[in-house]
Design an enzyme around this catalytic site. Sequence first.
Site, PDB file in Angstrom:
ATOM      1  N   LYS A  38       0.814  -1.223   0.000  1.00 37.95           N
ATOM      2  CA  LYS A  38       0.000   0.000   0.000  1.00 37.95           C
ATOM      3  C   LYS A  38       0.847   1.272   0.000  1.00 37.95           C
ATOM      4  O   LYS A  38       0.490   2.260  -0.633  1.00 37.95           O
ATOM      5  CB  LYS A  38      -0.963  -0.010   1.193  1.00 37.95           C
ATOM      6  CG  LYS A  38      -2.068  -1.048   1.057  1.00 37.95           C
ATOM      7  CD  LYS A  38      -3.034  -1.000   2.217  1.00 37.95           C
ATOM      8  CE  LYS A  38      -4.275  -1.827   1.891  1.00 37.95           C
ATOM      9  NZ  LYS A  38      -5.322  -1.672   2.900  1.00 37.95           N
ATOM     10  N   ASP A  77     -10.762   2.331   2.041  1.00 41.52           N
ATOM     11  CA  ASP A  77     -11.086   1.566   3.261  1.00 41.52           C
ATOM     12  C   ASP A  77     -11.918   2.383   4.250  1.00 41.52           C
ATOM     13  O   ASP A  77     -12.969   1.920   4.724  1.00 41.52           O
ATOM     14  CB  ASP A  77      -9.800   1.100   3.960  1.00 41.52           C
ATOM     15  CG  ASP A  77      -9.167  -0.095   3.270  1.00 41.52           C
ATOM     16  OD1 ASP A  77      -9.898  -0.870   2.635  1.00 41.52           O
ATOM     17  OD2 ASP A  77      -7.937  -0.256   3.376  1.00 41.52           O
TER      18      ASP A  77
HETATM   19  P1  NAP Z   1      -1.766  -3.653  11.142  1.00 46.86           P
HETATM   20  O1  NAP Z   1      -1.389  -2.509  10.292  1.00 46.86           O
HETATM   21  O2  NAP Z   1      -0.807  -4.775  11.330  1.00 46.86           O
HETATM   22  O3  NAP Z   1      -2.185  -3.052  12.580  1.00 46.86           O
HETATM   23  C1  NAP Z   1      -2.641  -3.893  13.611  1.00 46.86           C
HETATM   24  C2  NAP Z   1      -2.823  -3.051  14.879  1.00 46.86           C
HETATM   25  O4  NAP Z   1      -3.342  -3.939  15.880  1.00 46.86           O
HETATM   26  C3  NAP Z   1      -1.531  -2.466  15.432  1.00 46.86           C
HETATM   27  O5  NAP Z   1      -1.825  -1.287  16.126  1.00 46.86           O
HETATM   28  C4  NAP Z   1      -1.078  -3.561  16.401  1.00 46.86           C
HETATM   29  O6  NAP Z   1      -0.269  -3.087  17.429  1.00 46.86           O
HETATM   30  C5  NAP Z   1      -2.395  -3.993  16.976  1.00 46.86           C
HETATM   31  N1  NAP Z   1      -2.344  -5.371  17.471  1.00 46.86           N
HETATM   32  C6  NAP Z   1      -1.935  -6.475  16.817  1.00 46.86           C
HETATM   33  N2  NAP Z   1      -2.055  -7.557  17.606  1.00 46.86           N
HETATM   34  C7  NAP Z   1      -2.553  -7.111  18.776  1.00 46.86           C
HETATM   35  C8  NAP Z   1      -2.882  -7.738  20.000  1.00 46.86           C
HETATM   36  N3  NAP Z   1      -2.745  -9.074  20.166  1.00 46.86           N
HETATM   37  N4  NAP Z   1      -3.356  -6.981  21.011  1.00 46.86           N
HETATM   38  C9  NAP Z   1      -3.493  -5.634  20.863  1.00 46.86           C
HETATM   39  N5  NAP Z   1      -3.188  -4.974  19.725  1.00 46.86           N
HETATM   40  C10 NAP Z   1      -2.731  -5.715  18.692  1.00 46.86           C
HETATM   41  O7  NAP Z   1      -3.100  -4.357  10.596  1.00 46.86           O
HETATM   42  P2  NAP Z   1      -4.330  -3.633   9.880  1.00 46.86           P
HETATM   43  O8  NAP Z   1      -4.154  -3.674   8.425  1.00 46.86           O
HETATM   44  O9  NAP Z   1      -4.532  -2.326  10.552  1.00 46.86           O
HETATM   45  O10 NAP Z   1      -5.532  -4.641  10.224  1.00 46.86           O
HETATM   46  C11 NAP Z   1      -6.088  -4.719  11.515  1.00 46.86           C
HETATM   47  C12 NAP Z   1      -7.317  -5.624  11.474  1.00 46.86           C
HETATM   48  O11 NAP Z   1      -8.311  -5.039  10.646  1.00 46.86           O
HETATM   49  C13 NAP Z   1      -7.053  -7.014  10.889  1.00 46.86           C
HETATM   50  O12 NAP Z   1      -7.819  -7.955  11.589  1.00 46.86           O
HETATM   51  C14 NAP Z   1      -7.542  -6.883   9.470  1.00 46.86           C
HETATM   52  O13 NAP Z   1      -7.969  -8.136   8.943  1.00 46.86           O
HETATM   53  C15 NAP Z   1      -8.729  -5.962   9.669  1.00 46.86           C
HETATM   54  N6  NAP Z   1      -9.058  -5.219   8.455  1.00 46.86           N
HETATM   55  C16 NAP Z   1     -10.309  -5.361   7.959  1.00 46.86           C
HETATM   56  C17 NAP Z   1     -10.674  -4.668   6.830  1.00 46.86           C
HETATM   57  C18 NAP Z   1     -12.074  -4.827   6.293  1.00 46.86           C
HETATM   58  O14 NAP Z   1     -12.339  -4.438   5.150  1.00 46.86           O
HETATM   59  N7  NAP Z   1     -12.979  -5.364   7.075  1.00 46.86           N
HETATM   60  C19 NAP Z   1      -9.765  -3.825   6.194  1.00 46.86           C
HETATM   61  C20 NAP Z   1      -8.484  -3.686   6.730  1.00 46.86           C
HETATM   62  C21 NAP Z   1      -8.136  -4.415   7.873  1.00 46.86           C
HETATM   63  P3  NAP Z   1       1.344  -3.081  17.303  1.00 46.86           P
HETATM   64  O15 NAP Z   1       1.669  -2.006  16.309  1.00 46.86           O
HETATM   65  O16 NAP Z   1       1.794  -2.791  18.673  1.00 46.86           O
HETATM   66  O17 NAP Z   1       1.721  -4.445  16.790  1.00 46.86           O
END
Ligand code: NAP
Length: 286
Positions: free
Chosen positions: A73, A112
Site C-alpha cells: 500500500k 477503506d
Molecule cells: P496492522 O497494520 O498490522 O495493525 C494492527 C494493529 O493492531 C496495530 O496497532 C497492532 O499493534 C495492533 N495489534 C496487533 N495484535 C494485537 C494484539 N494481540 N493486542 C493488541 N493490539 C494488537 O493491521 P491492519 O491492516 O490495521 O488490520 C487490523 C485488522 O483489521 C485485521 O484484523 C484486518 O484483517 C482488519 N481489516 C479489515 C478490513 C475490512 O475491510 N474489514 C480492512 C483492513 C483491515 P502493534 O503495532 O503494537 O503491533
Amino acid sequence: MQLAVTARTKVAGVIGDPVRHSLSPALHNAAYGALGLDWVYVAFHVPAGQGVAAVEAMRTLGLAGMSVTMPHKQAVAGAVDRLGPTAGRLGVVNTVSWSTSSDRELVGESTDGPGFIDSLRGDEGFDPAGCRCVVLGAGGAARSVTLALAEAGAASVAVVGRNPAAAETCAELAGPVGSGTGVADLARVVAAADLLVNATPVGMGGADGIPFGMDPNWLSTCHFVADLVYFPARTPLLTEARARGIGTANGLGMLIHQAARQIEMWTGRPAPLGAMRAAAVSALGA
Ligand code: NAP
C-alpha cells in the site's frame, strides 16, 4: 453470472502477498456479472518489494483497475502519478485508477475508511456524526478509520494502542478531535464512548478474547460496536456487546463497501451491493 472471457474483456485485479485468501475476486466478479460488464478480476501474487513494478505492469498491460493490499500500500502510493485526497492524507493506496482526464495518468486512492463509513450508515443505519468514538489499534486500518470518522463529523476520536506513540500519531489524522493514548487509559475512554471500533486483529482466532483484555461492562454508554474482523462473523467482542443490547457489525460491510467504491470509480456504475454480499458470504462459507 460471469460472461465468457474474450479478447475484448477488460482485466482488473488485486496485488498482494499473500493474496490467495482474498475475497476481492469473488466480490468484483459477482459485481461485474450483475452489471453485465465484460470485465474479469484476478488475484496477482506480487512479492514484497515488487509493488512499484506492478504499477508499471498496470500501465504496460492496460489493466482497467488495480486493488492493492499488504504489503504494497505504501510503495504504490509512491509509484502512481497522483494521489486522491484520502490517500494523500494517509500515505497509502488501496485503489489505482486511470484518471478521467487523461488515459495515461494513474491515480491512487484509499477506499477503506470511506467504505467503513458507508457500511455504518448504509447497512447499519448508524451515523457517527457527533459521536464520541474509540478506535482500538493504531495500524493501517485504524489510521483509515480514524481519518474517516473525523471527516464524517465525529465529536471525538480516541485511539488506544499498545504503543502509545503510534496511537498518538494515528490520532493526529483526526486533527483537533483526535487523541491518542495507551492501554492504561482504556477504561476511561471506553466509559465515555458512543461508538467503539476494533481495528486490531484480536478476535480473528475466535477464541483469542477481547482486545487488550477489555472488560465489556465498560461499554455502558456505547450505542454501537464495530469489529473490522469479519471471520469469524461474531468475535468475542461482538458477542459481549450484543449480550448488552448494543448494536454491532463485523468487518464484512467495510470490505464490501471499499470494493463498491472501487467498482464505481473504475466503471462509473453503482455497485450491486446485494450480489457482492451474497458472493462474499458464499466464499466465506466455502
Ligand atoms: P496492522 O497494520 O498490522 O495493525 C494492527 C494493529 O493492531 C496495530 O496497532 C497492532 O499493534 C495492533 N495489534 C496487533 N495484535 C494485537 C494484539 N494481540 N493486542 C493488541 N493490539 C494488537 O493491521 P491492519 O491492516 O490495521 O488490520 C487490523 C485488522 O483489521 C485485521 O484484523 C484486518 O484483517 C482488519 N481489516 C479489515 C478490513 C475490512 O475491510 N474489514 C480492512 C483492513 C483491515 P502493534 O503495532 O503494537 O503491533
